[in-house]
Scaffold this active site. Structure first.
Site, PDB file in Angstrom:
ATOM      1  N   SER A 228       3.892   2.260   8.555  1.00  0.00           N
ATOM      2  CA  SER A 228       3.721   1.283   7.495  1.00  0.00           C
ATOM      3  C   SER A 228       5.023   1.108   6.743  1.00  0.00           C
ATOM      4  O   SER A 228       5.658   2.084   6.361  1.00  0.00           O
ATOM      5  CB  SER A 228       2.645   1.735   6.510  1.00  0.00           C
TER       6      SER A 228
ATOM      7  N   HIS B 260       0.821  -1.217   0.000  1.00  0.00           N
ATOM      8  CA  HIS B 260       0.000   0.000   0.000  1.00  0.00           C
ATOM      9  C   HIS B 260       0.854   1.266   0.000  1.00  0.00           C
ATOM     10  O   HIS B 260       0.361   2.325  -0.353  1.00  0.00           O
ATOM     11  CB  HIS B 260      -1.043  -0.020   1.126  1.00  0.00           C
TER      12      HIS B 260
ATOM     13  N   ASP C 226       1.213  -7.675   2.367  1.00  0.00           N
ATOM     14  CA  ASP C 226       1.325  -6.233   2.090  1.00  0.00           C
ATOM     15  C   ASP C 226       2.786  -5.790   1.943  1.00  0.00           C
ATOM     16  O   ASP C 226       3.343  -5.142   2.824  1.00  0.00           O
ATOM     17  CB  ASP C 226       0.633  -5.453   3.214  1.00  0.00           C
TER      18      ASP C 226
HETATM   19  N1  ARG Z   1      -4.638   0.457   7.430  1.00  0.00           N
HETATM   20  C1  ARG Z   1      -3.337   0.482   6.854  1.00  0.00           C
HETATM   21  C2  ARG Z   1      -2.749   1.893   6.944  1.00  0.00           C
HETATM   22  O1  ARG Z   1      -3.271   2.699   7.657  1.00  0.00           O
HETATM   23  C3  ARG Z   1      -3.359  -0.043   5.451  1.00  0.00           C
HETATM   24  C4  ARG Z   1      -4.000   0.839   4.450  1.00  0.00           C
HETATM   25  C5  ARG Z   1      -4.006   0.361   3.023  1.00  0.00           C
HETATM   26  N2  ARG Z   1      -4.981  -0.674   2.752  1.00  0.00           N
HETATM   27  C6  ARG Z   1      -6.266  -0.457   2.379  1.00  0.00           C
HETATM   28  N3  ARG Z   1      -7.048  -1.484   2.177  1.00  0.00           N
HETATM   29  N4  ARG Z   1      -6.778   0.727   2.192  1.00  0.00           N
HETATM   30  O2  ARG Z   1      -2.110   2.475   6.103  1.00  0.00           O
HETATM   31  N1  GLU Z   2      -1.198   1.415   7.577  1.00  0.00           N
HETATM   32  C1  GLU Z   2      -0.614   2.469   8.364  1.00  0.00           C
HETATM   33  C2  GLU Z   2       0.424   3.270   7.572  1.00  0.00           C
HETATM   34  O1  GLU Z   2       0.301   3.451   6.400  1.00  0.00           O
HETATM   35  C3  GLU Z   2      -0.051   1.893   9.596  1.00  0.00           C
HETATM   36  C4  GLU Z   2      -1.170   1.497  10.425  1.00  0.00           C
HETATM   37  C5  GLU Z   2      -1.300   2.362  11.619  1.00  0.00           C
HETATM   38  O2  GLU Z   2      -1.890   3.452  11.545  1.00  0.00           O
HETATM   39  O3  GLU Z   2      -0.770   1.904  12.637  1.00  0.00           O
HETATM   40  O4  GLU Z   2       1.335   3.827   8.133  1.00  0.00           O
END
Ligand code: ARG
Ligand code: GLU
Length: 671
Positions: A607, A84, A205
């Site tokens: 991330s 991502h 990921d």
């Molecule tokens: N929750 C994770 C973050 O905050 C992954 C985000 C990307 N994935 C998604 N399905 N939108 O970045």
């Molecule tokens: N998916 C998040 C990022 O892009 C990390 C998840 C979180 O917020 O801990 O940094």
């Protein structure tokens, strides 16, 4: 310059106190945590984590782009981050003919690695406490200029603890970063927005990039003559995994946390800001999803936008649930009452009353600002109109005027219904009255703006059209003026008063609770978090194990559901159990480990961060938190908060068995 009553002794005490698993620590001060880390299983020294004299683990970590982390895994500049985090780049190289988002991409040799204009990675060279210099009257700008050494480095001075401390951060920024590999989205984004922020999780990921440098290993613009960068340090990969209870640490760039705010800010988040923003994004997502379901090209075109909008939308919902469940507002109010009683007769007396009063003044501006950002500036045409001179044909590659028009109608309607008249631009009120309805206004806008479609834009550009007379540009200017003058100016002034009060309140909290560990809030600077591999009680009687496996992917697999439709090659490998060197006994069967949980305090920006074992070996790549954890940016709960990482063995398995790019693994150092 105000007085720094904040003594070094107080800082040392703040950094040494133990507080279970909570905290994002400054690498240069990690020495104060080392005893606690060692007691929990860390086997290296503070110098191994951060050193200005010798290569350290920090030299294998990068800020990837402007908001992710990444790590070096070979002596030839090979870099891992999340799928991502590389999503924009993978999409940039994708088309209906070469759909790398759907099918994955694997360079089979160096000449096939794909350049990414605009993408940078930054290595932290050093960090330095410059509080005394700032206190002595030196300007942050002058300190930064000096640190840049005539453009050799990028630098910034960042405030910690609400301007009680200032640190200089100096970076080396590489600009030729090439895409080496990415799994198909059915692996890299497996579970999609359905599983996002959730456990059990089965997302592969990750994506693979390579840093290129000039012949002297220095940063350079893209050139075919550039060569792979030789890092000072790269991570050894552990193929042994970690078991529940084992020590881990996450080393990366957490973005923003606000652990020391008053009840007012939490109340604003929970009862005002989050509900408004969630509602506005629900409306946008409904429009985009419907268009995506109706058309394959639109699905690709809006994939990245949809993922971005949905990500924060879902996080805010989890955060609100967590803040409500933990009664964070009430807890903060009770804490504030105790603080007030203690503060009588000290220099901190009255600071909370002043904060409460300032927040009450701020509220109307803050919520209006949310509506500007999440409604007006969510209209893509309004975004284009903010930079007509810098627009190119490429900006229209992923743009559908039909979708944007529908969004514009909903957003302007919400804006009109929820924003006070004094914050609505006269230009807009007049046009709206002329047109008769929001729909008619949007029709008029999109019919007359030369920015509202690629064709209109290209012919206007060719015809030398004066974009300053464009209706969308006029609209943007009218909204910007109110956003800047009536809303922004007051918001900024009040906010700076609030920061000045927090400067005092922060010192007050440290004096009030001398035993508590006060790590600085995250601000996208390099930090260390540590904690053990651990499951958690998801609900009464439901314990979530810390590991998922390939078997769980197969259980979720469903060709009918886009988010759960895995590649046939993965089904075949599962059927034949042809796991090669990556198979292990886990959760009671022979399988491939996929993702795992640990108690590291992380946030957005983490991330792509490496998650490491006690010897500093790479166990996986951090990519998420569980939904129940998302309030941790404001209120961390050691019993519940877990970060989610993809197991490095799943990454290697996918590179090898799905990507057929095992030659990349030969470059890495495996243990
Ligand atoms: N929750 C994770 C973050 O905050 C992954 C985000 C990307 N994935 C998604 N399905 N939108 O970045
Ligand atoms: N998916 C998040 C990022 O892009 C990390 C998840 C979180 O917020 O801990 O940094």
């Amino acid at each position: 310059m105000k007085k720094f009553l904040f003594s070094l002794a107080a800082l040392a005490a703040a950094m040494t106190a133990t507080f279970a698993d909570e905290g994002m620590w400054l690498p240069s001060l990690i020495g104060s945590r080392i005893d606690d880390m060692k007691a929990k299983g860390f086997e290296l020294t503070a110098e191994d984590i951060y050193s200005v004299n010798q290569a350290a683990l920090k030299d294998a970590i990068v800020l990837f782009g402007r908001g992710c982390s990444g790590e070096l895994v070979s002596a030839e500049g090979l870099l891992l981050t999340n799928h991502h985090c590389g999503y924009g780049q993978i999409q940039y190289h994708s088309s209906v003919e070469h759909d790398y988002l759907t099918n994955g991409f694997w360079a089979m040799n160096r000449s096939e690695e794909l350049p990414n204009p605009g993408l940078t990675v930054s290595f932290l060279q050093r960090m330095e406490d410059v509080t005394a210099r700032i206190e002595a009257g030196e300007s942050a700008e002058a300190i930064v200029e000096e640190a840049k050494e005539g453009g050799k480095y990028a630098a910034s001075v960042e405030s910690l603890y609400y301007n009680n401390k200032f640190y200089l951060f100096v970076y080396q920024v590489y600009r030729d970063i090439r895409l080496v590999g990415a799994p198909p989205s059915s692996i890299g984004k497996f579970g999609g927005d359905t599983d996002n922020w959730m456990w059990p999780r089965h997302t592969g990921d990750f994506s693979v990039f390579r840093i290129y440098a000039d012949k002297n290993n220095q940063p350079a613009d893209y050139s075919a003559d550039n060569v792979p960068y030789t890092p000072k340090r790269h991570f050894t990969i552990s193929t042994k995994g970690a078991a529940e209870g084992d020590f881990t640490f996450v080393y990366g760039f957490p973005g923003t946390t606000r652990e020391y705010v008053t009840s007012d800010f939490v109340d604003y988040t929970l009862n005002h800001s989050n509900p408004a923003k969630i509602h506005l994004r629900t409306l946008r997502l409904d429009i985009i999803s419907a268009a995506q379901e109706a058309d394959v090209a639109t699905r690709i075109m809006y994939a990245s936008k949809h993922a971005n909008i949905a990500n924060a939308w879902k996080k805010w919902q989890g955060e609100s649930l967590g803040l409500a469940r933990r009664h964070t507002v009430e807890k903060k109010l009770a804490y504030e009452a105790r603080f007030d009683a203690w503060a009588k007769g000290t220099e901190y007396e009255g600071v909370l009353d002043k904060l409460h009063a300032k927040y009450a003044e701020l509220l109307p501006y803050a919520i209006t600002r949310d509506y500007y950002n999440e409604a007006i500036y969510a209209i893509e045409l309004v975004g284009f109109a903010g930079r007509p001179k810098r627009l190119t044909e490429a900006n229209y590659k992923d743009y559908s005027p039909a979708i944007d028009k529908k969004i514009a109608v909903e957003m302007l309607r919400e804006f009109g219904e929820n924003v006070k008249a004094e914050f609505i631009p006269e230009w807009y009120s007049a046009k709206l009255a002329e047109c008769g309805s929001v729909e008619a206004f949007v029709e008029w806008l999109f019919a007359n703006s030369r920015l509202a479609s690629k064709d209109a834009f290209m012919s206007a550009l060719a015809g030398g059209y004066d974009f300053s007379t464009d209706p969308a540009v006029e609209m943007r200017a009218a909204f910007d003026k109110v956003a800047r003058e009536s809303v922004g100016a007051n918001y900024t002034a009040l906010n700076s008063d609030i920061t000045a009060l927090y400067n005092i309140y922060m010192r007050g909290q440290m004096a009030f609770e001398p035993e508590r560990a006060f790590y600085p809030d995250a601000n996208l600077t390099l930090r260390v978090a540590y904690g053990s591999v651990a499951g958690y009680e998801a609900a009464d009687g439901i314990y979530h194990k810390p590991y998922t496996t390939l078997d769980g992917i197969i259980e979720k697999d469903n060709p009918e559901i886009y988010d759960y439709d895995i590649p046939q090659s993965l089904r075949d490998i599962y059927a034949s159990k042809d796991y090669g060197r990556w198979g292990v006994e886990l959760n009671g069967h022979y399988t491939i480990p996929v993702a795992f949980l640990a108690k590291n305090h992380t946030t957005g920006g983490n991330s792509g961060s490496p998650i490491l074992n006690g010897r500093g070996e790479l166990l996986g790549i951090n990519f998420d938190r569980t939904w129940l954890s998302t309030m941790s940016d404001l209120d961390y709960d050691p019993d519940i908060c877990r970060n989610i990482s993809v197991d490095i063995r799943y990454v290697l398995f996918v590179i090898d068995k799905i990507g057929g790019a095992g030659y990349l693994i030969d470059e890495m150092t495996l243990n």
